[in-house]
Write a protein that holds these residues in place. Sequence first.
Motif, mmCIF file in Angstrom:
data_model
loop_
_atom_site.group_PDB
_atom_site.id
_atom_site.type_symbol
_atom_site.label_atom_id
_atom_site.label_comp_id
_atom_site.label_asym_id
_atom_site.label_seq_id
_atom_site.Cartn_x
_atom_site.Cartn_y
_atom_site.Cartn_z
ATOM 1 N N GLY A 22 0.775 -1.234 0.000
ATOM 2 C CA GLY A 22 0.000 0.000 0.000
ATOM 3 C C GLY A 22 0.804 1.280 0.000
ATOM 4 O O GLY A 22 0.306 2.329 0.398
ATOM 5 N N ARG A 23 2.032 1.243 -0.462
ATOM 6 C CA ARG A 23 2.896 2.424 -0.432
ATOM 7 C C ARG A 23 2.956 3.172 -1.760
ATOM 8 O O ARG A 23 3.773 4.062 -1.939
ATOM 9 N N ALA A 24 2.074 2.842 -2.695
ATOM 10 C CA ALA A 24 2.099 3.468 -4.028
ATOM 11 C C ALA A 24 1.955 4.981 -3.946
ATOM 12 O O ALA A 24 2.629 5.711 -4.678
ATOM 13 N N ASP A 25 1.090 5.468 -3.068
ATOM 14 C CA ASP A 25 0.900 6.921 -2.951
ATOM 15 C C ASP A 25 2.138 7.617 -2.404
ATOM 16 O O ASP A 25 2.412 8.765 -2.740
ATOM 17 N N ASP A 26 2.905 6.911 -1.581
ATOM 18 C CA ASP A 26 4.118 7.489 -1.002
ATOM 19 C C ASP A 26 5.291 7.493 -1.981
ATOM 20 O O ASP A 26 6.196 8.312 -1.850
ATOM 21 N N PHE A 27 5.261 6.573 -2.922
ATOM 22 C CA PHE A 27 6.380 6.417 -3.854
ATOM 23 C C PHE A 27 5.842 6.293 -5.284
ATOM 24 O O PHE A 27 5.822 5.213 -5.877
ATOM 25 N N ALA A 28 5.411 7.398 -5.839
ATOM 26 C CA ALA A 28 4.779 7.403 -7.161
ATOM 27 C C ALA A 28 5.710 6.884 -8.264
ATOM 28 O O ALA A 28 5.273 6.139 -9.146
ATOM 29 N N ALA A 29 6.969 7.249 -8.215
ATOM 30 C CA ALA A 29 7.907 6.790 -9.246
ATOM 31 C C ALA A 29 8.106 5.278 -9.155
ATOM 32 O O ALA A 29 8.201 4.596 -10.179
ATOM 33 N N LEU A 30 8.155 4.768 -7.948
ATOM 34 C CA LEU A 30 8.299 3.330 -7.756
ATOM 35 C C LEU A 30 7.056 2.598 -8.254
ATOM 36 O O LEU A 30 7.161 1.557 -8.904
ATOM 37 N N ALA A 31 5.886 3.156 -7.989
ATOM 38 C CA ALA A 31 4.641 2.567 -8.477
ATOM 39 C C ALA A 31 4.618 2.550 -10.001
ATOM 40 O O ALA A 31 4.174 1.572 -10.616
ATOM 41 N N SER A 32 5.120 3.597 -10.613
ATOM 42 C CA SER A 32 5.191 3.665 -12.071
ATOM 43 C C SER A 32 6.139 2.597 -12.620
ATOM 44 O O SER A 32 5.855 1.943 -13.619
ATOM 45 N N PHE A 33 7.269 2.424 -11.941
ATOM 46 C CA PHE A 33 8.243 1.404 -12.326
ATOM 47 C C PHE A 33 7.600 0.019 -12.285
ATOM 48 O O PHE A 33 7.734 -0.773 -13.219
ATOM 49 N N VAL A 34 6.879 -0.278 -11.213
ATOM 50 C CA VAL A 34 6.228 -1.581 -11.075
ATOM 51 C C VAL A 34 5.189 -1.765 -12.179
ATOM 52 O O VAL A 34 5.107 -2.837 -12.793
ATOM 53 N N LYS A 35 4.429 -0.731 -12.453
ATOM 54 C CA LYS A 35 3.412 -0.811 -13.502
ATOM 55 C C LYS A 35 4.054 -1.101 -14.861
ATOM 56 O O LYS A 35 3.556 -1.923 -15.633
ATOM 57 N N GLU A 36 5.182 -0.446 -15.154
ATOM 58 C CA GLU A 36 5.893 -0.696 -16.417
ATOM 59 C C GLU A 36 6.431 -2.120 -16.477
ATOM 60 O O GLU A 36 6.356 -2.773 -17.521
ATOM 61 N N MET A 37 6.969 -2.602 -15.361
ATOM 62 C CA MET A 37 7.500 -3.967 -15.339
ATOM 63 C C MET A 37 6.377 -4.974 -15.565
ATOM 64 O O MET A 37 6.532 -5.931 -16.320
ATOM 65 N N GLN A 38 5.239 -4.756 -14.918
ATOM 66 C CA GLN A 38 4.127 -5.688 -15.034
ATOM 67 C C GLN A 38 3.471 -5.651 -16.411
ATOM 68 O O GLN A 38 2.808 -6.612 -16.796
ATOM 69 N N ALA A 39 3.674 -4.590 -17.141
ATOM 70 C CA ALA A 39 3.106 -4.471 -18.485
ATOM 71 C C ALA A 39 3.946 -5.195 -19.543
ATOM 72 O O ALA A 39 3.469 -5.430 -20.650
ATOM 73 N N ARG A 40 5.154 -5.564 -19.183
ATOM 74 C CA ARG A 40 6.035 -6.229 -20.148
ATOM 75 C C ARG A 40 5.483 -7.616 -20.498
ATOM 76 O O ARG A 40 5.055 -8.361 -19.623
ATOM 77 N N PRO A 41 5.495 -7.964 -21.780
ATOM 78 C CA PRO A 41 4.995 -9.285 -22.190
ATOM 79 C C PRO A 41 5.701 -10.439 -21.473
ATOM 80 O O PRO A 41 5.047 -11.426 -21.109
#
Length: 52
Positions: A22-41
């Motif tokens: 639940g730390r996405a709001d505290d670390f927006a750049a990290l949340a973005s990184f995770v989202k990009e990683m999870q979007a990879r085929p």
Amino acid sequence: MDQLSAADIMLSFPAEIAIRMGRADDFAALASFVKEMQARPAYQRAVEQGNC
């Protein structure tokens, strides 16, 4: 994310844990990184094969 490095892979594990805790709001750049990683085929294929 143009190129993926071993450091990106290593960072993805603790980054995903932080976001799942639940730390996405505290670390927006990290949340973005995770989202990009999870979007990879390759990530999506691994999840399918691992039944995650």
